[in-house]
Design a protein around this motif. Structure first.
Motif: not given
Length: 1366
Positions: A742, A759-761, A768
């Protein structure tokens, strides 16, 4: 002492007796089948050789004098005995027939005791009828034999006596030079060559002439240095060894016995001799015995006779006539050119002035101010450059641009000081320079807090990011990313449609040019019209070239897109799964063929006409230039001919004593000195016939063919991705690793974090999406805006890249500003054990591993930074005047035109206000003209002073006083390091801030005396000055930060006992085992071990406890081990490949110096070319330090004899004695036993991990294990450890061939010390054994871990592939 006259008289008597015996010889008699005439000639030559000796005899001059006298006497004797010889010949003819049948031919040989002797005797047998024959004369055979036997006996005795005396004299003292006795010479009858038949019987050559000939021959041989034929034969046949006394006695006794037999035979022969002859013979014998009894050491010539050896020479012998040497003018110039150097004025190429493979660097092109160089003629600069390049290290005078380094021209066009209006009166106080202390710039506040008018807001919009390359990319992702990038480029080019715009522009220019030519056809063109037509022609040419270039780019881009799509499809078919959803479609647009062909042909014809016209114009221009150069050349030739005529006329008036060669040399030299212009060559006419063919070839390459449809690529993401359960295990592992990752972004304002995104995967397409906007309330002026991209795996995160965003203008507001893509990249090295290609790791798309590529992590971050909008749509941006443009480079300086307008450019007041608002730097050379204009505007006039200042800005840079500079701890630390003080010279990183330098840095302890430290510093300074490339190390820093003299680290220390007991009877093998033990300790730099900025030395017990250290710790431990084993050992401090500055060990074995590499355990001879040690700086032992002062530093070029002070400079000497330093090493090393069970467990764990890794490296093929070969390898590895990996190849190959003869085996063992498992995995992977893709391949893997004391482990890994051959 016998006089010369006595010696000559005795020699004459002996020669007379020999002559009497020779003249009675029968010419018909033969010996050894040699003709009588030749034998007589040989005997005469041998006799002369006996009496005269060799040319090498010191009495060579005396020999010639005696020889000439003997020849005269011989001639008289032959005349007196001519009558008697005729009578005896008649008698011998009568009795010859009766005796010839009874007397056999006997071969005569010289005595066995010497190589030289008298001529051989003719053998005769006495018969009963001999009494009735004629009466024997004194020259009969029997008397001859008796005389010869006596002379041989006397000569042997004299020679043995002379040799014994000579040996005694040589052993005691050097005797004065004396002539050797002529009786010691041995003669040898030569049957290997014919006698000189051309030599006359009598010596008719005068003595003076013979001496001169001999003198000249000897001089010639001395000049050439080549021996004569006789000297060469004598060198290989003479017996130079003196005879032993026993041999001399035996020869003497044998000679006496033969003399007695000869005497008895002489008595039995009757009264053949007369009374007078007998008395003469007895007197000769008595005189011979008396001569023998005299001392052989007495000189043959008294010392008073100084002119005995003077050779009669004439003046012609010392005179050589030669013609006078004449050196012509041309040769004299050539000789002077060899002695004197005249630099050329030709321009020097930049490659000679710069280092190899380096291009010139022009600082002004990079935006740096370099100033104008002083004006110098180019020819003078070329002469200076050619002269400098002839000097040693001449390249140091040239800068990065390839020109001689020079300061800027100090002469300014304008004044550098304010104008002085009242020179007579006192200077205005306002013009005095006032010193002002520099102020630290604090954060500049835009407005006070709480002021509603000072609320400013920056909006940071972080949309998302996309990776153009990520370490978790598969090979398909790499190709898909390239395809997407090319497709984006294609869309941009279609959107700009630059090719069509250039085509339209070209057609318009052609029409305009055609109209002008049609309107003014048949008329005289004015100069302005000709210039306009020429400009249009150039514009048409440039536009056509740009259009062709853009068409070629479009065509190449389309071909690359199609080619890359085909590669992507092939890869998908090969791997049998799909990772990306991309699909490419080619849309076809049909065109009308007839109109397309018409346009195509019209374009080609127009270009052909233009090219023909251009070539014709270029030809005419070159022809005009040729005519001009030809006229110049002809004028120069006429001038030269006129000069020659004047010179010829001048030579006619000169005296006639000068030679013709002098005139020719002078003409040639003058022609060389005065070089004229070369004769120009007539330009070739252009080939207009091939223009159309070249145009059509280019058009077929870069353009679409007539009637061919237009292809438009379309890339979509509508494809399907293969499910994970249908993919191989390596691809599944890669996808699982992607799902664990992430990312988030930090917003940094003035290097401080103000916010961060969620927080992005990481998606499977490596995109993203954040979609977050951050509103920042601004108080301080924005100096920098930075976005940091972080990657998170599990609970830890790492910085991936940083993106710098420029500060926006006040007019950039939220809502109207568009997002921009900011590119970023990272140079981190990332490697995986699955299908991911990694980052900064080479990989290949080909099956054989060729054409490898390396990619770095990169991508684009989409973001937007703008000023916010408040209530009532009021911009929350500061006014233009409050933006510190001159202070911060991120904010652009306000443009003068946009600030005051075009109409205000003539208003000096507005220009002054703009300069004040923009805060122009008055010291910036770019602003010099504006500042000068402002000064003129304020004063009204300007007066240039009659002086200039070289450093007019020096006061501007005096930002602190000298006291404050001395009080700076950071500056003090830098200065101490620059002076190479022992405690500070190894500092690699000086803190950037003053507060980070503590007082402890300057309080280092030491146990050494101050006088010792000063002497050490002085020696290192002198060594660095005299030999800067040789390291000199006298003091080091221990792990406690204390300065220690280096000899304290050298002390005999005991190695493990089991190593000494392994080879009790072989010291060499024991030394090799000890060196192997030291090399198995892992190597680790001090910067990693101690996290320090300098090189620290640990003691041997600390080194064995840490089990890690660099080259110095390994070398000290090995040297101390060798000293304990009774060896002479030294520590070498030098440079090696690839370590650089390092330490080795030197030992002496059987008077041979051995160099040991402690890190590898290998040793080399001093003259071994494969030794990695390249230079020796100093050597150290327990007692002293020696610095290498020899001309060379390579081990094979120096002497290691430290007793020679001219080769090695000792630290401790008579002037500075050894103070008795104690060692920092322990008295004894204590070792711990290594747990063998733990080693066996580690061995199994390593083998298990390697097998799993091997199967992961082969995701598409099955991995089969050959247990029989694995067992064989497992039994072989301990043998390798025992032998150290040497001399086992042949035995191992035969063993495998006998056990596994049906297999083709590829593999080899890998050995390395154990520190962790990761290096072992990388080493096995680098072998490439796992990459065999045969269907019937099998593998064998064996691991062996051998424990040494103190947990030192030796790891062996054997990986092999087996393919059945039948």
């Amino acid at each position: 002492m016998a006089s010369t006259r006595d010696i000559g008289e005795r020699l004459r008597k002996k020669h007379r007796n020999l002559q009497d015996s020779l003249k009675n010889r029968s010419e018909g008699d033969t010996q050894a089948l040699v003709p009588a005439s030749r034998l007589r000639e040989d005997r005469r030559h041998t006799t002369m050789e006996e009496l005269t000796g060799g040319e090498e005899d010191p009495g060579d001059t005396l020999k010639h004098m005696l020889k000439a006298q003997r020849q005269k006497r011989k001639k008289k004797l032959l005349e007196q005995s001519s009558t008697q010889d005729s009578h005896e010949d008649n008698v011998q003819e009568n009795s010859g027939e009766g005796r010839s049948a009874e007397r056999p031919a006997v071969l005569s040989r010289p005595p066995a005791g010497s190589h030289r002797g008298l001529p051989p005797l003719r053998q005769s047998s006495a018969t009963p009828d001999s009494a009735d024959g004629p009466l024997q004369t004194p020259g009969s055979s029997r008397s001859d034999h008796t005389m010869r036997q006596r002379m041989r006996e006397k000569m042997r005795a004299a020679r043995s006596k002379a040799e014994s005396i000579l040996q005694q004299d040589t052993s005691t003292q050097e005797r004065p030079s004396r002539l050797q006795s002529l009786r010691d010479r041995d003669t040898l009858t030569r049957f290997d060559r014919e006698a000189d038949t051309d030599r006359p019987e009598g010596n008719d050559i005068p003595l003076a002439l013979s001496s001169r000939l001999k003198f000249r021959e000897a001089a010639k041989r001395a000049e050439t240095g080549q021996p004569t034929t006789e000297e060469a034969f004598n060198f290989f046949t003479f017996n130079f060894d003196p005879e032993t006394p026993e041999e001399s006695d035996s020869v003497s006794r044998k000679g006496k016995k033969q003399s007695r037999h000869a005497a008895e035979d002489g008595d039995e022969s009757g009264d053949g001799e007369t009374e007078v002859e007998r008395r003469e013979r007895r007197r000769g014998d008595s005189e011979g015995e008396e001569t023998q009894q005299q001392s052989e050491e007495a000189p043959l010539v008294p010392e008073e006779s100084e002119d005995l050896f003077v050779i009669e020479q004439s003046t012609q012998d010392f005179l050589e006539l030669r013609r006078a040497e004449y050196i012509g003018y041309h040769r004299r110039l050539q000789r002077d050119s060899e002695l004197l150097f005249t630099p050329s004025y030709i321009t020097v190429p930049a490659s000679r002035k710069l280092p190899e493979n380096m291009r010139p660097r022009y600082l002004e092109d990079e935006g740096l101010y370099v100033g104008e160089r002083p004006p110098v003629l180019r020819s003078n600069e070329n002469i200076l450059e050619n002269r400098i390049l002839k000097q040693e290290q001449g390249n140091k005078w040239f800068g990065d641009d390839g020109r001689i380094m020079a300061l800027p021209d100090p002469i300014k066009e304008s004044s550098t000081r304010p104008p002085l209006f009242h020179m007579e009166e006192d200077l205005d106080p306002a013009l005095h320079a006032v010193y002002r202390k520099a102020l630290k710039r604090a954060n500049l506040c835009i407005a006070r807090a709480g002021d509603p008018e000072g609320d400013y807001q920056l909006d940071v919009d972080v949309s998302g990011l996309i990776f153009s390359h990520h370490p978790l990319f598969s090979r398909e992702h790499v190709l898909a990313a390239r395809l997407a990038q090319m497709y984006d480029q294609q869309l941009d080019r279609l959107h700009s449609n630059l090719t069509a715009h250039l085509t339209d522009k070209l057609n318009g220019l052609r029409n305009a040019l055609r109209n002008m030519l049609e309107i003014h056809s048949g008329q005289a063109l004015s100069e302005a019209m000709e210039t306009r037509i020429h400009e249009y022609t150039l514009e048409v040419r440039n536009t056509r070239q740009l259009r062709d270039r853009e068409q070629e780019k479009d065509r190449a881009l389309l071909k690359n897109i199609v080619k890359l799509w085909k590669e992507l499809k092939v890869l998908r078919d090969f791997q049998r799964f799909t990772n990306t959803p991309y699909k490419l479609y080619l849309r076809r647009e049909e065109v009308e063929r007839s109109s397309d062909e018409q346009q195509y042909e019209a374009e080609i014809l127009a270009e052909v006409v233009e090219l023909e016209t251009e070539q014709e114009e270029d030809y005419q221009r070159r022809l005009t230039e040729y005519r001009r150069q030809l006229e110049e050349w002809k004028a120069w030739r006429r001038k030269q001919k006129a000069k020659k005529k004047r010179k010829k006329k001048k030579r006619r008036d000169q005296p006639q004593d000068e030679t013709e060669e002098d005139d020719e040399d002078q003409e040639e030299s003058e022609a060389d000195v005065e070089e004229g212009p070369p004769k120009p060559e007539l330009p070739e006419k252009p080939d207009l016939g091939g223009v159309e063919e070249r145009v059509r070839d280019k058009a077929s390459r870069i353009r679409r063919k007539p009637g061919e449809p237009i292809l438009l690529p379309e890339l979509t993401a509508s494809g399907n991705i293969t499910a994970s359960d249908q993919c191989p295990r390596a691809e599944v592992a890669r996808r699982e690793d992607v799902a664990k990752r992430s990312l988030f972004v930090k917003v940094m304002y003035n290097d401080k974090e103000v916010s961060r995104t969620d927080s992005r995967s990481l998606n499977s397409d490596f995109r993203v999406h954040f979609g977050q906007i951050f509103n920042l309330k601004i108080v301080n002026c924005p100096e920098s805006i930075k976005l940091q991209v972080f990657e998170e795996v599990g609970g830890s995160h790492s910085l991936l890249a940083e993106v710098f965003v420029p500060v926006p203008e006040s007019s950039v507001l939220t809502g109207s500003a568009s997002s921009e893509e900011q590119e970023f990249s990272s140079n981190q090295r990332v490697m995986f054990d699955h299908e991911a290609v990694g980052s900064d790791v080479p990989f290949s798309f080909e099956a054989d591993g060729g054409n490898k590529q390396t990619l770095l992590t990169s991508g684009k971050l989409s973001c937007c930074v703008s000023w916010g909008i408040g209530e009532d749509d009021v911009p929350l941006a500061p006014p233009m005047s409050q933006q510190p443009g001159a202070m911060h480079g991120g904010l652009r300086q306000p443009d003068m035109v946009s600030f005051i307008g075009v109409s205000g450019l003539n208003d000096m007041k507005k220009i002054g206000e703009w300069a004040t608002e923009s805060r122009l730097d008055p010291n910036d050379p770019k602003n010099a003209a504006i500042m000068q204009l402002l000064k003129v505007a304020s004063s009204g006039e300007v007066t240039a002073p009659e002086y200039f200042r070289l450093e007019q800005l020096q006061e501007e840079f005096n930002f602190v006083t000298d006291e404050e500079l001395e009080g700076s701890k950071r500056f003090r630390l830098i200065r101490l390091r620059n002076r190479e003080v022992a405690e500070f010279r190894h500092y690699k990183h000086v803190p950037s801030l003053e507060r980070e330098v503590t007082d402890r840095v300057f309080q280092f302890d030491t146990r050494e005396d101050e006088r010792l430290l000063q002497a050490a510093e002085r020696m290192e300074r002198e060594a660095a000055r005299g030999f800067p490339d040789r390291p000199c190390l006298t003091t080091v820093i221990d792990i406690n930060g204390k300065t220690v003299f280096i000899t304290r680290y050298i002390r005999p220390l005991n190695p493990p006992q089991e190593l000494l007991e392994a080879f009790p009877n072989s010291p060499q093998e024991a030394m090799e085992l000890v060196a192997r033990f030291v090399s198995l300790i892992p190597s680790l730099p001090d910067s990693v071990s101690f996290s320090s900025v300098c090189d620290l030395w640990s003691t041997c017990d600390q080194f064995l406890t840490l089990l890690a250290g660099d080259e110095e710790e390994h070398a000290v431990l090995l040297c101390n081990y060798f000293l304990y084993m009774g060896k002479k050992a030294w520590l070498i401090v030098g440079t090696a490949i690839p370590e650089g500055l390092t330490a080795y060990v030197l030992t002496v074995e059987h008077n041979r110096y051995i160099i040991w590499n402690p890190s590898s355990g290998q040793y080399y001879g001093q003259y071994d070319t494969f030794c990695p040690l390249q230079a020796v700086g100093c050597i150290v032992n327990t007692d002293n330090v020696w610095f290498n002062t020899q001309p060379y530093s390579a081990p094979m070029s120096i002497s290691f004899d430290i007793t020679k002070s001219n080769l090695w400079k000792p630290f401790f000497s008579r002037s500075f004695s050894h103070p008795g330093l104690s060692s920092v090493q322990p008295e004894e090393l204590v070792y711990q036993r290594t747990d063998k069970a733990a080693a066996a467990e580690l061995q199994d764990r390593i083998e298990k991990i390697l097998k799993e890794k091997l199967m992961e490296w082969r995701p598409r093929q099955p991995t089969r294990w050959n247990r029989y070969c694995t067992s064989t390898l497992r039994h072989f590895l301990p043998k390798l450890e025992l032998s150290g990996g040497r001399d086992m190849a042949d035995e191992h190959r035969l063993e495998l061939q006998s056990l596994l003869g049906d297999y083709r085996i590829v593999g080899f063992p890998v050995h390395l010390p154990f520190s962790e498992i990761r290096p072992i995995v990388e080493a096995v992977y680098s072998t490439g054994v796992h990459s065999v893709d045969a269907s019937n391949v099998e593998f064998a893997l064996a691991v062996y871990v051998h424990p040494y004391p103190n947990n030192v482990l030796s790891v062996w890994v054997y990986l092999a592939s087996l393919v059945r051959t039948r």
